[in-house]
Design a protein around this motif. Sequence first.
Motif, mmCIF file in Angstrom:
data_model
loop_
_atom_site.group_PDB
_atom_site.id
_atom_site.type_symbol
_atom_site.label_atom_id
_atom_site.label_comp_id
_atom_site.label_asym_id
_atom_site.label_seq_id
_atom_site.Cartn_x
_atom_site.Cartn_y
_atom_site.Cartn_z
ATOM 1 N N PRO A 1 9.307 -2.345 -6.034
ATOM 2 C CA PRO A 1 7.780 -2.521 -5.634
ATOM 3 C C PRO A 1 7.614 -3.929 -4.786
ATOM 4 O O PRO A 1 8.586 -4.790 -4.732
ATOM 5 N N PHE A 2 6.331 -4.126 -4.189
ATOM 6 C CA PHE A 2 5.843 -5.044 -3.284
ATOM 7 C C PHE A 2 5.880 -6.368 -4.445
ATOM 8 O O PHE A 2 5.495 -6.170 -5.559
ATOM 9 N N GLY A 3 6.711 -7.289 -3.889
ATOM 10 C CA GLY A 3 6.544 -8.768 -4.569
ATOM 11 C C GLY A 3 7.650 -8.809 -5.519
ATOM 12 O O GLY A 3 7.981 -10.019 -6.222
ATOM 13 N N THR A 4 8.684 -7.780 -5.406
ATOM 14 C CA THR A 4 9.769 -7.955 -6.339
ATOM 15 C C THR A 4 10.685 -9.029 -5.800
ATOM 16 O O THR A 4 11.351 -9.809 -6.508
ATOM 17 N N THR B 1 0.711 -1.257 0.092
ATOM 18 C CA THR B 1 0.176 0.058 0.121
ATOM 19 C C THR B 1 0.814 1.369 0.018
ATOM 20 O O THR B 1 0.516 2.600 0.135
ATOM 21 N N MET B 2 2.199 1.369 -0.210
ATOM 22 C CA MET B 2 3.029 2.132 0.035
ATOM 23 C C MET B 2 3.158 2.802 -1.339
ATOM 24 O O MET B 2 3.807 2.607 -2.394
ATOM 25 N N PRO B 3 2.750 4.296 -1.480
ATOM 26 C CA PRO B 3 2.661 5.034 -2.703
ATOM 27 C C PRO B 3 4.077 5.035 -3.279
ATOM 28 O O PRO B 3 4.999 5.287 -2.370
ATOM 29 N N ALA B 4 4.430 5.008 -4.562
ATOM 30 C CA ALA B 4 5.697 4.963 -5.337
ATOM 31 C C ALA B 4 6.284 6.405 -5.096
ATOM 32 O O ALA B 4 7.517 6.513 -4.975
ATOM 33 N N ASP B 5 5.615 7.632 -4.977
ATOM 34 C CA ASP B 5 6.007 8.796 -4.771
ATOM 35 C C ASP B 5 6.709 9.086 -3.248
ATOM 36 O O ASP B 5 7.167 10.188 -3.156
ATOM 37 N N GLU B 6 6.499 8.134 -2.466
ATOM 38 C CA GLU B 6 7.116 8.200 -1.112
ATOM 39 C C GLU B 6 8.417 7.438 -0.839
ATOM 40 O O GLU B 6 8.709 7.236 0.045
ATOM 41 N N TRP B 7 8.653 6.488 -2.034
ATOM 42 C CA TRP B 7 9.644 5.612 -1.862
ATOM 43 C C TRP B 7 11.032 6.139 -1.719
ATOM 44 O O TRP B 7 11.778 5.757 -1.048
ATOM 45 N N ASP B 8 11.265 7.455 -2.383
ATOM 46 C CA ASP B 8 12.620 7.930 -2.138
ATOM 47 C C ASP B 8 12.500 8.444 -0.674
ATOM 48 O O ASP B 8 13.914 8.305 -0.216
ATOM 49 N N GLY B 9 11.695 9.244 0.003
ATOM 50 C CA GLY B 9 11.770 9.756 1.233
ATOM 51 C C GLY B 9 11.802 8.470 2.137
ATOM 52 O O GLY B 9 12.701 8.609 3.122
#
Length: 454
Positions: free
Chosen positions: A433-436, A402-410
């Motif tokens: 991404p989840f499941g990678t 459920t983690m938005p991609a635009d928050e990954w860098d932070g």
Amino acid sequence: MHHFNVPTRDPGEYLAELNSRRFEKLKRQIAYLWGNEDYFRPRFIAAGVTSPDDIRSFDDFRALPPFMDKASHRASQEESLARYGHPFGLHLTAPLKDVIHLAATSGTTGQPTWYAFTRKDQAITNEILARLFAVAGVRPGDTTFHAFGLSLWLAGITFMQALEAYGARPVAVGAEGGISKILRYIEMTRPRALFATPSLVAQLIERAPDEIGKPVGALGIEILFCSGEPGVGLPAFRDRVTEAYGARIFDVTGGAWHNGTISCGTGWHGMHHLAEDYCFRYDLVDPVTRAPIELKDGAVGEALHTALDYEAAPAFRNATGDILRLHVGECPSCGQFGSRIEIIGRADDMLNVKGVKVYPSALQDIVTGFLPHVSGQLRIRLDGPPPRVNPPLKVVVEAAETMPADEWDGLARAIEQRSRDILALRPAVTVVPFGTLPRSNQKTKLVEIVPAQS
């Protein structure tokens, strides 16, 4: 909790009494091993021992060098196969005809490490594992579900036989059955206790809604009996799992050479050592010099393992590679007085990043602290074999579903900063991404070697 009837609550006096009892057994075990002319006697002689009577004290015993490690164990097996036609080692000290049970490691190096049991060895193993089952709340007559690997692993058939001897009713699907079958059979058999690695326990949380149309918390599991890899000692992981299952979770080691430790299930302050009478698990030495480290509350070192009553190919000053912290005193969680051990890492897993020494499990602890923003999956990717790592240390972390991609860098920068604050090391973190990252039904390997592209 099993008690050893030591009439003191002073940590120093407690260890002194146990060491005195241990030495009485050690004297008999040393005389027994002296009779093995292929492996043990030559090592005693190389250490300057001309007779078992030369070892007059517990300190004399602790001054001996390691007698075995993984490499010498496997070399002993190869030599016994060439010389005697069996792979159980020159250090086999019981007649081959008396060996009635076998277990082995997974053999990821191409050759398994064998554990041999006489009938007495197996009976003591069953007794020690029964102590662990009782602490976890498993009762005779309970249905338990076995999702450890069943093959020849110690947590496989060895645990299964101990459960049956205890009076439990294990459902032996094993990790090999796969997640879908495990979930369907749990739903069908309704066990009170699930035996599995932390990785598999976490996978069941992810997969249950799609596979059986319900969360794992609806399966009625009350006890999670985990072993084989780090995880249970991490607060974020423990909280996530206990909330999802509605169960108590226990961190366990056991099965090999009469070892038996378990966390108390009301928190995590190390694992209670419940085999003091059969196994010396925390004989700590400096991992480089192999000099003995004073045994006291808070001591840290590499553990040498010695079985005190073992008949067939026993551990004797076996360098395990495990870096342990010893706790002696009252457990802050359950109040039990005694010894507890905390596995910090493995000597052969330690990474050296420009002079900063770090264990993969320490990075896992940091990443897991970011749940529920991460899935809990991570990999440490090296350009070449450890321990030396050219900075930066590359860490791949999987985002929560459920983690938005635009928050990954932070998120990546936050993990880097937390690592810097705690470990004095700033890794290069990449969020994927989840499941990678591939899941494992058994032990998850945190370190991968990915050669740099030329």
